[in-house]
Motif scaffolding. Structure first.
Motif, PDB file in Angstrom:
ATOM      1  N   ILE A  90       0.679  -1.451  -0.070  1.00 49.78           N
ATOM      2  CA  ILE A  90      -0.067  -0.281   0.163  1.00 49.78           C
ATOM      3  C   ILE A  90       0.721   1.181  -0.245  1.00 49.78           C
ATOM      4  CG2 ILE A  90      -1.726   1.219   1.454  1.00 49.78           C
ATOM      5  CD1 ILE A  90      -3.025  -1.413  -0.364  1.00 49.78           C
ATOM      6  N   TRP A  91       2.434   0.991   0.988  1.00 51.45           N
ATOM      7  CA  TRP A  91       2.368   2.467   1.099  1.00 51.45           C
ATOM      8  C   TRP A  91       3.513   2.553  -0.117  1.00 51.45           C
ATOM      9  CZ3 TRP A  91       2.856   6.683   3.985  1.00 51.45           C
ATOM     10  CH2 TRP A  91       3.742   7.549   4.448  1.00 51.45           C
ATOM     11  N   ASP A  92       3.881   1.299  -1.532  1.00 56.56           N
ATOM     12  CA  ASP A  92       4.201   1.978  -2.447  1.00 56.56           C
ATOM     13  C   ASP A  92       3.541   2.345  -3.159  1.00 56.56           C
ATOM     14  OD1 ASP A  92       7.055   1.263  -3.797  1.00 56.56           O
ATOM     15  OD2 ASP A  92       5.917  -0.006  -5.406  1.00 56.56           O
ATOM     16  N   VAL A  93       2.584   2.163  -3.576  1.00 54.33           N
ATOM     17  CA  VAL A  93       1.301   2.309  -4.361  1.00 54.33           C
ATOM     18  C   VAL A  93       1.839   3.993  -4.189  1.00 54.33           C
ATOM     19  CG1 VAL A  93      -1.028   2.364  -4.940  1.00 54.33           C
ATOM     20  CG2 VAL A  93       0.381   0.307  -4.632  1.00 54.33           C
ATOM     21  N   VAL A  94       0.984   4.143  -2.838  1.00 52.35           N
ATOM     22  CA  VAL A  94       1.181   5.652  -2.202  1.00 52.35           C
ATOM     23  C   VAL A  94       2.306   6.683  -2.535  1.00 52.35           C
ATOM     24  CG1 VAL A  94       0.674   7.198  -0.405  1.00 52.35           C
ATOM     25  CG2 VAL A  94      -0.781   5.067  -0.370  1.00 52.35           C
ATOM     26  N   ILE A  95       3.299   5.792  -3.107  1.00 56.47           N
ATOM     27  CA  ILE A  95       4.538   6.862  -2.746  1.00 56.47           C
ATOM     28  C   ILE A  95       4.311   7.134  -4.374  1.00 56.47           C
ATOM     29  CG2 ILE A  95       7.387   7.139  -2.094  1.00 56.47           C
ATOM     30  CD1 ILE A  95       4.809   8.118  -0.018  1.00 56.47           C
ATOM     31  N   HIS A  96       4.709   5.759  -5.208  1.00 58.28           N
ATOM     32  CA  HIS A  96       5.279   5.667  -6.582  1.00 58.28           C
ATOM     33  C   HIS A  96       4.640   5.562  -7.917  1.00 58.28           C
ATOM     34  CE1 HIS A  96       8.955   4.974  -4.338  1.00 58.28           C
ATOM     35  NE2 HIS A  96       8.588   4.466  -4.032  1.00 58.28           N
ATOM     36  N   ASP A  97       3.726   5.062  -7.219  1.00 59.83           N
ATOM     37  CA  ASP A  97       1.818   5.007  -8.440  1.00 59.83           C
ATOM     38  C   ASP A  97       1.275   6.392  -8.295  1.00 59.83           C
ATOM     39  OD1 ASP A  97       3.045   2.057  -8.838  1.00 59.83           O
ATOM     40  OD2 ASP A  97       1.818   1.071  -8.121  1.00 59.83           O
ATOM     41  N   LEU A  98       0.835   5.985  -7.148  1.00 62.30           N
ATOM     42  CA  LEU A  98      -0.273   6.776  -7.398  1.00 62.30           C
ATOM     43  C   LEU A  98      -0.176   8.766  -7.964  1.00 62.30           C
ATOM     44  CD1 LEU A  98      -1.931   6.889  -3.896  1.00 62.30           C
ATOM     45  CD2 LEU A  98      -2.552   5.995  -6.387  1.00 62.30           C
ATOM     46  N   PRO A  99       1.507   9.242  -7.887  1.00 62.26           N
ATOM     47  CA  PRO A  99       1.642  10.345  -8.321  1.00 62.26           C
ATOM     48  C   PRO A  99       1.659  10.328 -10.303  1.00 62.26           C
ATOM     49  CG  PRO A  99       3.519   9.742  -6.356  1.00 62.26           C
ATOM     50  CD  PRO A  99       2.376   8.990  -6.814  1.00 62.26           C
ATOM     51  N   ILE A 100       2.132   8.781 -10.318  1.00 53.90           N
ATOM     52  CA  ILE A 100       2.232   8.414 -11.746  1.00 53.90           C
ATOM     53  C   ILE A 100       0.935   8.768 -12.758  1.00 53.90           C
ATOM     54  CG2 ILE A 100       2.815   7.098 -14.047  1.00 53.90           C
ATOM     55  CD1 ILE A 100       4.926   6.613 -11.786  1.00 53.90           C
ATOM     56  N   LEU A 101      -0.602   7.708 -11.483  1.00 54.27           N
ATOM     57  CA  LEU A 101      -1.614   7.524 -12.772  1.00 54.27           C
ATOM     58  C   LEU A 101      -2.299   9.248 -12.016  1.00 54.27           C
ATOM     59  CD1 LEU A 101      -4.103   5.946 -13.103  1.00 54.27           C
ATOM     60  CD2 LEU A 101      -4.372   6.063 -10.560  1.00 54.27           C
ATOM     61  N   ARG A 102      -2.014  10.270 -10.839  1.00 55.59           N
ATOM     62  CA  ARG A 102      -2.394  11.351 -11.193  1.00 55.59           C
ATOM     63  C   ARG A 102      -1.944  12.529 -11.649  1.00 55.59           C
ATOM     64  NH1 ARG A 102       0.495  13.709  -7.075  1.00 55.59           N
ATOM     65  NH2 ARG A 102      -1.815  13.538  -5.827  1.00 55.59           N
ATOM     66  N   PHE A 103      -0.885  12.192 -13.096  1.00 53.39           N
ATOM     67  CA  PHE A 103      -0.232  13.194 -14.066  1.00 53.39           C
ATOM     68  C   PHE A 103      -1.034  12.429 -15.129  1.00 53.39           C
ATOM     69  CE2 PHE A 103       2.573  13.633 -17.743  1.00 53.39           C
ATOM     70  CZ  PHE A 103       2.902  14.367 -17.981  1.00 53.39           C
ATOM     71  N   ALA A 104      -1.258  11.136 -14.779  1.00 52.44           N
ATOM     72  CA  ALA A 104      -1.302  10.414 -16.589  1.00 52.44           C
ATOM     73  C   ALA A 104      -3.658  11.038 -15.981  1.00 52.44           C
ATOM     74  CB  ALA A 104      -1.528   8.900 -16.802  1.00 52.44           C
ATOM     75  N   ILE A 105      -4.143  10.362 -15.608  1.00 53.34           N
ATOM     76  CA  ILE A 105      -5.473  11.156 -15.580  1.00 53.34           C
ATOM     77  C   ILE A 105      -5.621  12.546 -16.239  1.00 53.34           C
ATOM     78  CG2 ILE A 105      -6.931  11.640 -14.270  1.00 53.34           C
ATOM     79  CD1 ILE A 105      -7.046   8.627 -14.434  1.00 53.34           C
ATOM     80  N   LEU A 106      -5.096  13.642 -15.072  1.00 54.12           N
ATOM     81  CA  LEU A 106      -4.769  15.039 -15.965  1.00 54.12           C
ATOM     82  C   LEU A 106      -4.953  15.123 -17.145  1.00 54.12           C
ATOM     83  CD1 LEU A 106      -3.067  16.639 -12.360  1.00 54.12           C
ATOM     84  CD2 LEU A 106      -5.654  16.575 -13.425  1.00 54.12           C
ATOM     85  N   SER A 107      -3.736  14.639 -17.519  1.00 55.51           N
ATOM     86  CA  SER A 107      -3.425  14.418 -19.115  1.00 55.51           C
ATOM     87  C   SER A 107      -4.994  13.845 -20.375  1.00 55.51           C
ATOM     88  CB  SER A 107      -1.945  13.589 -19.260  1.00 55.51           C
ATOM     89  OG  SER A 107      -1.264  14.223 -18.741  1.00 55.51           O
ATOM     90  N   MET A 108      -4.997  13.332 -19.521  1.00 51.22           N
ATOM     91  CA  MET A 108      -6.499  12.158 -20.111  1.00 51.22           C
ATOM     92  C   MET A 108      -7.535  13.700 -20.120  1.00 51.22           C
ATOM     93  SD  MET A 108      -7.153   8.722 -19.108  1.00 51.22           S
ATOM     94  CE  MET A 108      -5.809   7.720 -18.711  1.00 51.22           C
ATOM     95  N   LYS A 109      -7.978  14.147 -18.417  1.00 47.43           N
ATOM     96  CA  LYS A 109      -8.936  14.815 -18.534  1.00 47.43           C
ATOM     97  C   LYS A 109      -8.791  16.436 -19.497  1.00 47.43           C
ATOM     98  CE  LYS A 109     -10.294  16.724 -14.927  1.00 47.43           C
ATOM     99  NZ  LYS A 109     -11.418  16.393 -14.287  1.00 47.43           N
ATOM    100  N   THR A 110      -7.125  16.638 -20.470  1.00 44.29           N
ATOM    101  CA  THR A 110      -7.111  17.773 -21.159  1.00 44.29           C
ATOM    102  C   THR A 110      -7.707  17.268 -22.873  1.00 44.29           C
ATOM    103  OG1 THR A 110      -5.086  16.999 -21.209  1.00 44.29           O
ATOM    104  CG2 THR A 110      -5.284  18.564 -19.679  1.00 44.29           C
ATOM    105  N   ARG A 111      -7.446  15.649 -22.444  1.00 43.50           N
ATOM    106  CA  ARG A 111      -7.711  15.489 -23.803  1.00 43.50           C
ATOM    107  C   ARG A 111      -9.738  15.155 -24.288  1.00 43.50           C
ATOM    108  NH1 ARG A 111      -3.380  11.560 -23.154  1.00 43.50           N
ATOM    109  NH2 ARG A 111      -0.870  13.048 -23.601  1.00 43.50           N
ATOM    110  N   LEU A 112     -10.375  15.436 -23.599  1.00 39.70           N
ATOM    111  CA  LEU A 112     -11.344  14.916 -23.247  1.00 39.70           C
ATOM    112  C   LEU A 112     -12.332  16.458 -23.663  1.00 39.70           C
ATOM    113  CD1 LEU A 112     -12.279  12.772 -20.289  1.00 39.70           C
ATOM    114  CD2 LEU A 112     -12.065  12.367 -22.414  1.00 39.70           C
TER     115      LEU A 112
END
Length: 112
Positions: A90-112
């Motif tokens: 869980i800690w690894d997901v929070v520290i490493h994966d969620l920042p990458i996911l946030r960036f990807a989701i923000l990028s998707m929103k700009t393309r909608l």
């Protein structure tokens, strides 16, 4: 009526923000010693997982750096194999994966 994809993207961003706010001023030791914090973060990740299942494949393909199958599968682990959850994961997901996911989701929103 189908829910708009942007609402699912917003759910993901909202849950990442909830996790971020929950951890302000806290580190790994705080996380390990606070069972309610662990449960809250697990639930937020579960919501992220479920919301990710509603993102169309053409949007997922725009973010190949994100491990979508793992994100989608994490919810099943949290729901059905809760006894096997390890704080390290869980800690690894929070520290490493969620920042990458946030960036990807923000990028998707700009393309909608």
């Amino acid at each position: 009526m189908a829910r708009d994809i942007e609402l699912f993207l917003d759910d993901i961003l909202d849950m990442i923000a909830v996790i971020d706010r929950s951890l302000v001023g806290k580190g790994r030791v705080d996380f390990d010693n606070d069972y309610m914090l662990q449960l809250a973060i697990q639930r937020a990740i579960e919501i992220v997982s479920e919301a990710s299942r509603h993102i169309p494949s053409e949007l997922l393909e725009q973010a190949p750096e994100v491990p979508w199958p793992s994100i989608r599968g994490m919810g099943n682990i949290l729901r059905h194999q809760y006894h096997r959850i390890v704080n390290d994961v869980i800690w690894d997901v929070v520290i490493h994966d969620l920042p990458i996911l946030r960036f990807a989701i923000l990028s998707m929103k700009t393309r909608l």
